[in-house]
Design a protein around this motif. Structure first.
Motif, PDB file in Angstrom:
ATOM      1  N   ILE A 105      36.681  45.318  39.756  1.00  0.00           N
ATOM      2  CA  ILE A 105      36.482  44.200  40.391  1.00  0.00           C
ATOM      3  C   ILE A 105      37.393  43.087  39.974  1.00  0.00           C
ATOM      4  O   ILE A 105      38.250  42.412  40.652  1.00  0.00           O
ATOM      5  CB  ILE A 105      35.239  43.319  39.941  1.00  0.00           C
ATOM      6  CG1 ILE A 105      33.857  44.501  40.854  1.00  0.00           C
ATOM      7  CG2 ILE A 105      35.071  42.041  40.338  1.00  0.00           C
ATOM      8  CD1 ILE A 105      32.349  43.779  40.404  1.00  0.00           C
ATOM      9  N   LEU A 141      32.274  37.550  43.596  1.00  0.00           N
ATOM     10  CA  LEU A 141      32.956  38.985  42.856  1.00  0.00           C
ATOM     11  C   LEU A 141      33.374  38.336  41.392  1.00  0.00           C
ATOM     12  O   LEU A 141      32.851  39.083  40.198  1.00  0.00           O
ATOM     13  CB  LEU A 141      34.118  39.317  43.575  1.00  0.00           C
ATOM     14  CG  LEU A 141      34.200  39.931  44.884  1.00  0.00           C
ATOM     15  CD1 LEU A 141      35.704  40.431  45.188  1.00  0.00           C
ATOM     16  CD2 LEU A 141      33.251  41.165  44.564  1.00  0.00           C
ATOM     17  N   SER A 150      31.342  40.420  38.467  1.00  0.00           N
ATOM     18  CA  SER A 150      32.167  40.725  37.272  1.00  0.00           C
ATOM     19  C   SER A 150      31.542  40.363  36.039  1.00  0.00           C
ATOM     20  O   SER A 150      31.414  41.091  35.025  1.00  0.00           O
ATOM     21  CB  SER A 150      33.551  40.477  37.360  1.00  0.00           C
ATOM     22  OG  SER A 150      34.443  40.790  36.153  1.00  0.00           O
TER      23      SER A 150
END
Length: 285
Positions: free
Chosen positions: A220, A7, A11
């Motif tokens: 996120i 993640l 991002s």
């Protein structure tokens, strides 16, 4: 851990992708002006108000990203979390500011670019009024904070106390105000003409993609922090994506649904044929 690492990478990827999408949308107007050696058919209002907006956005992002005091005051108000501003936000703001200045210079200094003078080089009273209001608002907040006893505090401060963080928020809201008003004149022009002639749909599509990616990155980052104050603590970034996408949807509806039969490419030719009087009539004063 693997999910969080993925993640974080996602991002960062979204951040640079929205930077690319939004940045590419800046090149249409100055390139068109340069190719035509003229700014006829357009006005300086859009690049001028964009210059103010991106100046504010750049300053606020730099403060959130680099200032220890601002970051500490932000953390105090947001449960110890850090601002969700990233380096690509600063890069994007600097790039947008540069392109806005370049485009504005084509209107203010046409002879330096080899352009013929155009009636659209004088800002409208509407845009000048908005600009003056934004500067005045920030100045008022600055004076209020300068006179506050706890302005440098980073702990044990009432939520209602004035801090330097509030000045940064005030500056960042200038960009939000600019975004809210800068597209509305073109929406009205399209409505009056029953056409999207002269308005580049490609910049709208790129802007929409950038907005989606910007909001995705913000979501996120907030998820990774385990707290959605990453959104509420950075309201301008959140609002920018939503407001831009709202206008983008209007433009796409006008182009692909309401005025689908109109030749959107004909506007540039018509702009060359319009005289100064026609440009003046399209001003928003």
């Amino acid at each position: 851990m693997a999910v969080f690492g993925f993640l974080e990478s996602l991002s960062a990827t979204f951040g640079w992708l929205y930077f690319i999408a939004w940045s590419l949308s800046f090149y249409g107007q100055p390139s068109l002006n340069f190719g035509r050696r003229s700014t006829s058919g357009t006005t300086v209002d859009f690049p001028l108000i964009n210059t103010l907006g991106f100046s504010a956005y750049f300053v606020s992002n730099v403060a959130f990203f680099y200032s220890p005091l601002i970051r500490a005051q932000y953390a105090h108000r947001n449960k110890g979390l850090t601002p969700t501003v990233q380096f690509n936000d600063i890069t994007f703001a600097a790039h947008g500011l540069l392109l806005s200045v370049v485009t504005s210079s084509q209107y203010f200094f046409p002879r330096a670019w080899g352009f013929a003078p155009s009636a659209g080089s004088r800002p409208s009273r509407f845009i000048l009024g908005i600009s003056a209001g934004c500067v005045t608002g920030v100045a008022v907040i600055l004076l209020a904070v300068a006179g506050a006893p706890d302005r440098d505090s980073t702990h044990d401060t009432p939520a209602s106390a004035w801090l330097w963080l509030d000045v940064v928020y005030a500056v960042s809201y200038v960009k939000l105000v600019v975004t809210v008003i800068k597209y509305s004149p073109q929406v009205l022009v399209n409505y009056r003409n029953r056409s999207t002639k002269g308005w580049s749909i490609s910049q709208i599509l790129l802007d929409f993609v950038g907005g989606v990616l910007s909001l995705a990155q913000l979501a996120i980052d907030s998820y990774l922090q385990g707290d959605w104050s990453g959104v509420t603590g950075n309201p301008v970034k959140f609002a920018l994506g939503n407001v831009s996408m709202f206008y983008d949807l209007i433009f796409m509806t006008q182009h692909y649904v309401l005025y689908r039969g109109a030749d959107a490419r004909g506007g540039e030719t018509e702009a060359l044929l319009r005289g100064p009087r026609d440009d003046e009539e399209r001003r928003i004063d």
